[in-house]
Structure formats: C-alpha cells, structure tokens
Design a protein around this motif. Structure first.
Motif, PDB file in Angstrom:
ATOM      1  N   ARG A  42      -7.065  12.666  30.502  1.00  0.00           N
ATOM      2  CA  ARG A  42      -6.968  12.359  29.073  1.00  0.00           C
ATOM      3  C   ARG A  42      -8.296  12.596  28.360  1.00  0.00           C
ATOM      4  O   ARG A  42      -8.328  12.886  27.156  1.00  0.00           O
ATOM      5  CB  ARG A  42      -6.540  10.907  28.878  1.00  0.00           C
ATOM      6  CG  ARG A  42      -5.053  10.657  29.001  1.00  0.00           C
ATOM      7  CD  ARG A  42      -4.331  11.146  27.770  1.00  0.00           C
ATOM      8  NE  ARG A  42      -2.920  10.834  27.807  1.00  0.00           N
ATOM      9  CZ  ARG A  42      -2.225  10.430  26.766  1.00  0.00           C
ATOM     10  NH1 ARG A  42      -2.831  10.254  25.602  1.00  0.00           N
ATOM     11  NH2 ARG A  42      -0.938  10.206  26.849  1.00  0.00           N
ATOM     12  N   THR A  43      -9.398  12.440  29.070  1.00  0.00           N
ATOM     13  CA  THR A  43     -10.717  12.630  28.473  1.00  0.00           C
ATOM     14  C   THR A  43     -11.225  14.064  28.627  1.00  0.00           C
ATOM     15  O   THR A  43     -12.328  14.375  28.186  1.00  0.00           O
ATOM     16  CB  THR A  43     -11.732  11.665  29.112  1.00  0.00           C
ATOM     17  OG1 THR A  43     -11.686  11.795  30.543  1.00  0.00           O
ATOM     18  CG2 THR A  43     -11.422  10.220  28.740  1.00  0.00           C
ATOM     19  N   GLY A 100     -18.830  13.072  30.452  1.00  0.00           N
ATOM     20  CA  GLY A 100     -18.633  13.705  31.754  1.00  0.00           C
ATOM     21  C   GLY A 100     -18.803  12.718  32.903  1.00  0.00           C
ATOM     22  O   GLY A 100     -17.978  12.669  33.819  1.00  0.00           O
ATOM     23  N   PHE A 101     -19.860  11.922  32.852  1.00  0.00           N
ATOM     24  CA  PHE A 101     -20.086  10.919  33.891  1.00  0.00           C
ATOM     25  C   PHE A 101     -19.006   9.834  33.846  1.00  0.00           C
ATOM     26  O   PHE A 101     -18.576   9.337  34.892  1.00  0.00           O
ATOM     27  CB  PHE A 101     -21.470  10.293  33.731  1.00  0.00           C
ATOM     28  CG  PHE A 101     -22.593  11.172  34.195  1.00  0.00           C
ATOM     29  CD1 PHE A 101     -22.659  11.605  35.511  1.00  0.00           C
ATOM     30  CD2 PHE A 101     -23.593  11.576  33.317  1.00  0.00           C
ATOM     31  CE1 PHE A 101     -23.700  12.421  35.949  1.00  0.00           C
ATOM     32  CE2 PHE A 101     -24.637  12.380  33.736  1.00  0.00           C
ATOM     33  CZ  PHE A 101     -24.690  12.813  35.064  1.00  0.00           C
ATOM     34  N   PHE A 102     -18.588   9.469  32.627  1.00  0.00           N
ATOM     35  CA  PHE A 102     -17.536   8.466  32.481  1.00  0.00           C
ATOM     36  C   PHE A 102     -16.244   8.957  33.131  1.00  0.00           C
ATOM     37  O   PHE A 102     -15.553   8.203  33.830  1.00  0.00           O
ATOM     38  CB  PHE A 102     -17.311   8.170  30.999  1.00  0.00           C
ATOM     39  CG  PHE A 102     -16.335   7.068  30.737  1.00  0.00           C
ATOM     40  CD1 PHE A 102     -16.717   5.742  30.870  1.00  0.00           C
ATOM     41  CD2 PHE A 102     -15.031   7.349  30.347  1.00  0.00           C
ATOM     42  CE1 PHE A 102     -15.815   4.705  30.622  1.00  0.00           C
ATOM     43  CE2 PHE A 102     -14.129   6.334  30.103  1.00  0.00           C
ATOM     44  CZ  PHE A 102     -14.520   5.009  30.238  1.00  0.00           C
ATOM     45  N   ARG A 103     -15.907  10.226  32.920  1.00  0.00           N
ATOM     46  CA  ARG A 103     -14.720  10.816  33.543  1.00  0.00           C
ATOM     47  C   ARG A 103     -14.850  10.805  35.063  1.00  0.00           C
ATOM     48  O   ARG A 103     -13.885  10.492  35.782  1.00  0.00           O
ATOM     49  CB  ARG A 103     -14.521  12.257  33.077  1.00  0.00           C
ATOM     50  CG  ARG A 103     -14.225  12.397  31.595  1.00  0.00           C
ATOM     51  CD  ARG A 103     -14.040  13.861  31.234  1.00  0.00           C
ATOM     52  NE  ARG A 103     -12.798  14.376  31.789  1.00  0.00           N
ATOM     53  CZ  ARG A 103     -12.703  15.465  32.532  1.00  0.00           C
ATOM     54  NH1 ARG A 103     -13.785  16.165  32.836  1.00  0.00           N
ATOM     55  NH2 ARG A 103     -11.534  15.884  32.971  1.00  0.00           N
ATOM     56  N   ASN A 104     -16.033  11.138  35.547  1.00  0.00           N
ATOM     57  CA  ASN A 104     -16.246  11.174  36.993  1.00  0.00           C
ATOM     58  C   ASN A 104     -16.052   9.803  37.634  1.00  0.00           C
ATOM     59  O   ASN A 104     -15.638   9.706  38.789  1.00  0.00           O
ATOM     60  CB  ASN A 104     -17.648  11.693  37.302  1.00  0.00           C
ATOM     61  CG  ASN A 104     -17.798  13.182  37.032  1.00  0.00           C
ATOM     62  OD1 ASN A 104     -16.800  13.903  36.940  1.00  0.00           O
ATOM     63  ND2 ASN A 104     -19.023  13.648  36.888  1.00  0.00           N
ATOM     64  N   THR A 105     -16.365   8.746  36.873  1.00  0.00           N
ATOM     65  CA  THR A 105     -16.159   7.389  37.378  1.00  0.00           C
ATOM     66  C   THR A 105     -14.719   7.208  37.840  1.00  0.00           C
ATOM     67  O   THR A 105     -14.460   6.713  38.946  1.00  0.00           O
ATOM     68  CB  THR A 105     -16.475   6.345  36.287  1.00  0.00           C
ATOM     69  OG1 THR A 105     -17.852   6.429  35.945  1.00  0.00           O
ATOM     70  CG2 THR A 105     -16.158   4.935  36.769  1.00  0.00           C
ATOM     71  N   PHE A 106     -13.781   7.634  37.022  1.00  0.00           N
ATOM     72  CA  PHE A 106     -12.367   7.421  37.341  1.00  0.00           C
ATOM     73  C   PHE A 106     -11.856   8.437  38.354  1.00  0.00           C
ATOM     74  O   PHE A 106     -10.921   8.139  39.109  1.00  0.00           O
ATOM     75  CB  PHE A 106     -11.544   7.443  36.052  1.00  0.00           C
ATOM     76  CG  PHE A 106     -11.847   6.272  35.173  1.00  0.00           C
ATOM     77  CD1 PHE A 106     -11.221   5.048  35.385  1.00  0.00           C
ATOM     78  CD2 PHE A 106     -12.789   6.359  34.164  1.00  0.00           C
ATOM     79  CE1 PHE A 106     -11.513   3.948  34.600  1.00  0.00           C
ATOM     80  CE2 PHE A 106     -13.091   5.264  33.367  1.00  0.00           C
ATOM     81  CZ  PHE A 106     -12.456   4.055  33.595  1.00  0.00           C
TER      82      PHE A 106
END
Length: 220
Positions: A32-33, A46-52
């Motif tokens: 979604r991101t 990008g880092f936030f997406r990688n978290t999930f």
C-alpha cells in the motif's frame, strides 16, 4: 527457548491462522505504501515499508517453528533439533531485529550513512548468533525492547511538531505494544494455556489491523 511448545493440535491451527493474518497485513502495508514511495523516493518511507516486510518474513519463519513443533508431536520428526530448528530461530531473530532497526531508520534517515546500514546488519546477525548458541530468547527480547523504546523516543522527537504527529506516534506505540505482547507469550518456558494464546492473538490482530487502518489513512 524462543518458541512455544505445542501439546494440543488446536494451538497449531490457532498459530496458523494468526501467522497468516499478520503476514497478510504486513504485506498489505508494504504494498500500500509502494505508490507513495515510488512517487516521492522518500527514504523514511522506504525504511518504514521495510519494517513491515521484515515483520511479514519473520512471521513466515515463525510459523515454520510452529510447523516443526506439530511435526514432532504428530510424526515424531526430530530433524529440527539437529539442523532446521536452530536455522529458523536465527532467521526469525535476524528479520525481527532488522524490522525494529528499520523502524528506527525511518525517523533518523537524514543522519544515516551507508556504514549505519552495515552496522544494523551486524547487530541483527550478532543477536541471531546469541539465540543460536544459547537457544534462549531472553537477551534478544531485552535488546529488541530497548530498540523499540528508542524508536518511540525518536519518533516523538522527530514528529512532535508535525501535523501528523498523533497518527505517526500512535503507530510506533502500537508496534511496541504488539511486539511486547508477542514476546510475553513466547518467552516463558512453560506451555501457555490455549485460552490465553487465543486472546493474545485476537488482541495482536486487532492492534495490527488498526496499524494498517492508520497507515492507509495517512497515505490518502
């Protein structure tokens, strides 16, 4: 040991459904991101997406631990003790640590250099080795808890003046609550009553579903 021990096949199915939901929600947030990241190329996003992505992968391998336990109970399958189980534990430890570090990087990306990414991988690998050699999750739990507290503090410091402060900070706090709740279940040595495990799974799914809702609302 960094795993639940199963004596009731019902727990296996509970874990199967739970893990599948968390994996799906993690991937939904990741994809979604994607559009907003492709448009902005914002490193924080990008880092936030990688978290999930890391969370989803960690829960995939976490489910493999569940499968090994049920195979032992049903088929008397002992290979996990010799080879597979330690490897899965290492992978889960590495991925979950990288998920938390990615969460930290999502707020500190402006100050990051390539060496910090390398250091993050070294930290995750070292914690994984601790789990591998000790077969204990205590050190990992404490280290990841400290990292999550750091992530919350940095999020507060970074976004407190932002218009989206309440939503972003709430996501970090909810992730912390989600992780602590899961650590509380896998850390004890004694088997957890199935009623408590089901309640924990329901609460965890509720938390993660709300995180998905908040992320979806933020990117509109």
């Amino acid at each position: 040991m960094m795993r639940p021990i199963f004596h009731d096949p019902t727990i296996f199915y509970v874990e199967l459904i739970y893990s599948a939901i968390i994996i799906i929600l993690s991937l939904l947030i990741f994809f979604r991101t994607k559009e907003i990241y492709d448009l902005t190329k914002h490193k924080g996003i990008g880092f936030f997406r990688n978290t999930f992505l890391f969370f989803g992968l960690a829960y995939f391998f976490r489910f493999m631990i569940t499968a090994f336990d049920i195979s032992r109970m049903t088929f008397d399958f002992h290979i996990r003790k010799l080879f597979l189980m330690p490897i899965v534990l290492v992978v889960v430890s590495y991925l979950s640590t990288m998920a938390i570090l990615s969460l930290i990087f999502s707020t500190t990306w402006k100050n990051l250099k390539m060496r910090f990414i390398i250091v993050a991988n070294i930290i995750a690998a070292m914690l994984s080795l601790v789990v591998f050699f000790t077969r204990s999750s205590i050190v990992l739990i404490w280290c990841q808890t400290i990292l999550l507290i750091i992530a919350i503090f940095l999020s507060y410091k970074k976004h407190r003046k932002s218009k989206r402060f309440s939503s972003l900070f709430l996501i970090y706090v909810l992730l912390f609550a989600f992780w602590i709740l899961n650590m509380a279940v896998i850390s004890p040595q004694k088997p957890i009553p199935i009623e408590f495990r089901i309640l924990q799974n329901i609460i965890s799914v509720g938390i993660f579903s709300f995180i998905f809702y908040k992320v979806k609302k933020l990117i509109k």
